[in-house]
Scaffold this active site. Sequence first.
Site, PDB file in Angstrom:
ATOM      1  N   ARG A   1      14.918   8.542 -14.594  1.00 40.71           N
ATOM      2  CA  ARG A   1      14.911   9.336 -16.139  1.00 40.71           C
ATOM      3  C   ARG A   1      15.007   8.348 -17.180  1.00 40.71           C
ATOM      4  O   ARG A   1      15.707   7.464 -16.993  1.00 40.71           O
ATOM      5  CB  ARG A   1      16.013  10.536 -16.345  1.00 40.71           C
ATOM      6  CG  ARG A   1      15.575  11.657 -15.308  1.00 40.71           C
ATOM      7  CD  ARG A   1      16.375  12.874 -15.737  1.00 40.71           C
ATOM      8  NE  ARG A   1      17.838  12.457 -15.696  1.00 40.71           N
ATOM      9  CZ  ARG A   1      18.875  12.886 -16.674  1.00 40.71           C
ATOM     10  NH1 ARG A   1      18.477  13.965 -17.445  1.00 40.71           N
ATOM     11  NH2 ARG A   1      19.913  12.549 -16.358  1.00 40.71           N
TER      12      ARG A   1
ATOM     13  N   SER B   1      23.009   4.390  -9.318  1.00 43.42           N
ATOM     14  CA  SER B   1      23.830   5.213  -8.644  1.00 43.42           C
ATOM     15  C   SER B   1      24.057   4.424  -7.158  1.00 43.42           C
ATOM     16  O   SER B   1      23.898   5.187  -6.150  1.00 43.42           O
ATOM     17  CB  SER B   1      23.316   6.699  -8.378  1.00 43.42           C
ATOM     18  OG  SER B   1      22.869   6.862  -9.628  1.00 43.42           O
TER      19      SER B   1
ATOM     20  N   ASP C   1      26.767   6.271 -11.571  1.00 44.48           N
ATOM     21  CA  ASP C   1      26.466   7.534 -12.312  1.00 44.48           C
ATOM     22  C   ASP C   1      27.623   8.430 -12.478  1.00 44.48           C
ATOM     23  O   ASP C   1      28.211   9.254 -13.366  1.00 44.48           O
ATOM     24  CB  ASP C   1      25.716   8.607 -11.318  1.00 44.48           C
ATOM     25  CG  ASP C   1      25.760   8.512  -9.774  1.00 44.48           C
ATOM     26  OD1 ASP C   1      26.722   7.702  -9.560  1.00 44.48           O
ATOM     27  OD2 ASP C   1      25.271   9.172  -9.137  1.00 44.48           O
TER      28      ASP C   1
HETATM   29  C1  BGC Z   1      26.617   5.718  -4.112  1.00 47.38           C
HETATM   30  C2  BGC Z   1      27.413   5.958  -5.276  1.00 47.38           C
HETATM   31  C3  BGC Z   1      26.949   6.981  -6.229  1.00 47.38           C
HETATM   32  C4  BGC Z   1      26.863   8.213  -5.320  1.00 47.38           C
HETATM   33  C5  BGC Z   1      26.372   9.424  -5.974  1.00 47.38           C
HETATM   34  C6  BGC Z   1      26.550   7.009  -3.396  1.00 47.38           C
HETATM   35  O1  BGC Z   1      25.794   6.942  -2.202  1.00 47.38           O
HETATM   36  O2  BGC Z   1      27.265   4.594  -3.113  1.00 47.38           O
HETATM   37  O3  BGC Z   1      27.334   4.671  -6.218  1.00 47.38           O
HETATM   38  O4  BGC Z   1      27.857   7.219  -7.294  1.00 47.38           O
HETATM   39  O5  BGC Z   1      26.125   7.942  -4.190  1.00 47.38           O
HETATM   40  O6  BGC Z   1      25.371   9.413  -6.510  1.00 47.38           O
END
Ligand code: BGC
Length: 461
Positions: free
Chosen positions: A85, A148, A201
Amino acid sequence: MTAVDYKIAGATPEQQEAVDMLVKQFLLTDSRLGEIIKEFRRRMEDGLAHDGRVVRMFPSYVTRRPTGSEAGSYYAIDLGGTNLRVLKVTLDGAGGVTTEHQKFSLTEEAKTKTLFDFIAQSIETFLDDRNLRPTGQDEPISMGFTFSYPVQQTSINSGILSQWTKGLNVPGCVGRDVVRLLQDALLRLGLRVKISALVNDTVGTLLSAAYKNPAAQMGIIFGTGTNAAYYENIDNIGKWNGPRPESGEMVVNMEWGAFDSNDFAFLPFTQHDIKLDRKSINPRKQAYEKMISGMYLGEIARNVILWLADQRLMFGGCSSEVLNAMWSIDTSYLSNALEDTSEDLDEIKCIIEKTLSIAETTLVDRKIFRLIAALVGERAARLSAIGVVATLGKRPELLKKAVHIGIDGSMYEFWPNFDKMLSDTVSHFLAPEQFANVSFGLAKDGSGVGAAIIAMLASQE
Ligand code: BGC
């Protein structure tokens, strides 16, 4: 959702015996959870003291809190597992936020090769569509970048990808600075955009919750993957050797999804979890995430169902090509199954017979399907609580006053009763006066908004 019965009316003794065994494996007692919490806390301490530990506890370089009175428009990019996004976020100065965003689905090519060029092109489309592209004389547009995946940050706007998680696996990125990769792709397009903040995130979710509520201390994602971030006292982050922040605190990106990876010694692994792990693209990694997040619950349930079918305890011993294929049970089928209150379990019938192509089901088959969904979900929610309890227990002084936890993600938002099972379990491990101070709330789409807020805070420095 109606309560799920562990005694299946009409089941044969063999079916009931297998179901009883599943109930025993999946329903965890508080004392079992208590032991896991202790280990979780030990792993958190270890990660705060040293680099490269299983629970990474990455310093995020975010040291301030928004006051809620910040106003203005800021930009962000939010990369999830399947979508990207681009957002323009307008803060109204009174805790209110409006966003204008455009969604781009990651193409197969982007997922396997050209991810950063795809992101740069999406930013270009967003800006061009709105006539916002900076020309030669303009200042570059500054953007927050929500990414993320686990990143060892080296500053507020740089960080090295330590591994891919969830479904993404783009070669050539692990070990590299993801902001550099994006900045290079932007340069190739001649786009005057500067990434001023790199944000996990969970950190974004926390900051967006903090913009609305000064009591926010923790941001969590219970979605396709899982993770959490919280404000930690800088003196407790032993491995931090940068300058001491004025605020005396820093947000830590825990990367808690990795808890118990490699060892597999503390979480309640069943044969069905082990099977999933072996066949995943990241065996022995993200052990906690694989038990509680949306990407995996359907697959755990599929393994359980095949185990029963192979013993002729479901579907008369039959399977189908669809059911035999990995990932064919989407986690949403399970949450839909839990919502089925019809006498004949018609929705479940449709899922199994139409979507999964099993020729015929009995009512007992459908009840067992529903029970499996309930067990997998209840275990996920109760295990999710251990991360919350371990983190809150780490800063008991905070529990003397209001503590707010901002949560986003499909499991929290859509799984029937997940929020209630989570908070009930948390309540079993805190003193009543402590629990009374804790509030949980959906921080919908907080990650992108939070990145814009962090970009704004960074630009003030
Ligand atoms: C990632 C994190 C992320 C989480 C939620 C995990 O697989 O390692 O960095 O915050 O997913 O999206």
